[in-house]
Design a protein around this motif. Sequence first.
Motif, short mmCIF file in Angstrom:
data_model
loop_
_atom_site.label_atom_id
_atom_site.label_comp_id
_atom_site.label_asym_id
_atom_site.label_seq_id
_atom_site.Cartn_x
_atom_site.Cartn_y
_atom_site.Cartn_z
N ARG A 250 89.09 32.73 18.83
CA ARG A 250 89.51 33.46 20.02
C ARG A 250 88.43 33.37 21.10
O ARG A 250 88.71 33.09 22.26
N ALA A 251 87.18 33.58 20.65
CA ALA A 251 86.06 33.50 21.60
C ALA A 251 86.00 32.12 22.22
O ALA A 251 85.78 31.96 23.42
N ASN A 252 86.26 31.10 21.38
CA ASN A 252 86.24 29.72 21.89
C ASN A 252 87.30 29.50 22.95
O ASN A 252 87.06 28.81 23.95
N SER A 253 88.49 30.08 22.72
CA SER A 253 89.56 29.82 23.71
C SER A 253 89.26 30.55 25.02
O SER A 253 89.60 30.08 26.10
N ILE A 254 88.58 31.71 24.92
CA ILE A 254 88.19 32.40 26.15
C ILE A 254 87.16 31.57 26.91
O ILE A 254 87.25 31.37 28.12
N ILE A 255 86.21 31.02 26.15
CA ILE A 255 85.18 30.19 26.79
C ILE A 255 85.81 28.96 27.43
O ILE A 255 85.43 28.54 28.52
N GLN A 256 86.83 28.42 26.74
CA GLN A 256 87.54 27.26 27.28
C GLN A 256 88.12 27.60 28.66
O GLN A 256 88.03 26.82 29.61
N ASP A 257 88.71 28.80 28.76
CA ASP A 257 89.27 29.24 30.04
C ASP A 257 88.18 29.31 31.11
O ASP A 257 88.37 28.86 32.24
N TYR A 258 87.04 29.89 30.74
CA TYR A 258 85.95 30.01 31.72
C TYR A 258 85.43 28.64 32.14
O TYR A 258 85.17 28.39 33.31
N LEU A 259 85.29 27.76 31.12
CA LEU A 259 84.73 26.44 31.43
C LEU A 259 85.62 25.66 32.39
O LEU A 259 85.14 24.97 33.28
#
Length: 419
Positions: A250-259
């Motif tokens: 989940r954290a990874n997908s949030i970071i993906q959004d930010y990136l």
Amino acid sequence: MIKEILFQVIVIIFPLLFHHSYIKKKISNIFAQRFITAAVCSIVIVICMTYPVVIGKGGIYDLRSIPWMLSIMYGGGWVGIATTIVLCSFRYWLGGIGMYTVFIVYPLTAVFLLLTNNYFIRVNLVKKIQYGIAVSSFNIVAIICLSYVFIPDMSYQSLPFFIFLAFLTVLTLWCYIWIREYIDEHDRLHLEVQRTEKIHIVGQLAASVAHEVRNPLTTVKGFLQMLSQDSHLSSEHKYYVSISLEEINRANSIIQDYLSLAKTDVHIERLNIAEEILFIQKSVSFYAALHNVLLNFHHPAFKLFVKGNREKFRQVLLNLIKNSVEAIQQKGKGKINVRILKKDKQAVIEIEDDGIGMSPEELQRLGLPFYSTKESGTGLGTMVSYKIIESMHGEIKVISKKGKGTCFSILLPLEPGSE
Ligand code: ADP
Ligand code: MG
């Protein structure tokens, strides 16, 4: 007479000013907005009818039809019904034989306006003005003709004045619609600028943080995966590890959004929409079924190509479909339809769900950073999607009704070679 006409023209501007300076800015509840609009328009209608322009024997004229028509066109059903009732009741109270004309023409025009209201809301400025002119011309001509039928001793000498005033009505309505749309457009642009500014700041922040966080996360994820395969682990501990892995994803997908907010130098290529949709279909079907959601993909017979970054485009589709699944989840069960269409020179991807839907206020906030109504939501998905589609020179349109469902349409310019 000039004085009377000017008085009418000035009075009917009041609801417009009131709408933009007070109702739109200070009242957020849609029912309160409708109630106040109906009240203001009714008062203006009554004032117009109380101080009409008097022309010769038996001939009076006023501009009541303008606030009345606009109340229906912009206010919708309930406001329209309220102002029509006020108008007819007040006309009945005034008495006189002319009231029969009003009782026939106004309700008929109201029914037409209400039936075609959806059309009016959707079309552009020019069509709105054409529509306004057509309906108000019909209304006035019908009133004048029927007046001559019902009032036999009405003098034909006043006919030129009636025609002049009819022109004035249509002209004023024209100006009114134009001013209202112009101010609305101005407000929309203002909001858009604010939104872009916020997104820019979030993007800057993302660039500095996201990368730093992703690397340690990847390490933790790797070790957790190794740990989960350990045969000595008790089932309880295995459960903890699997939850940790889920949270890391989940954290990874949030970071993906930010990136993807920060990244600008990405590889642009020619994308076959059908292929991308097929890819998404494979990756979300299981997820949807798990949440009791029926997912229908309608594949077209034609090929449509657009230009963009593959990863980002897939991210948009995923974000929007995930939101639809979540909207249905909050309701219980339902279905999502994904369609590919071709409209003019654009490719259109529609994602339609019958989930919980959004109110007009929620719709207005959609796409703002961190706006979320979900307990564990991030409020990034739609913002990122808007930004990606914008970078592909397209746009996202949303139609939603609280309790009924939502339809997201992604519009993208077509590449040559699409058929
Ligand atoms: P998140 O999903 O993390 O809440 P999003 O930016 O993806 O953030 O969505 C923002 C908000 O918009 C959601 O919390 C939800 O209230 C609303 N929303 C988005 N898509 C839909 C939809 N298909 N149906 C109903 N509400 C939606
Ligand atoms: Mg989301």
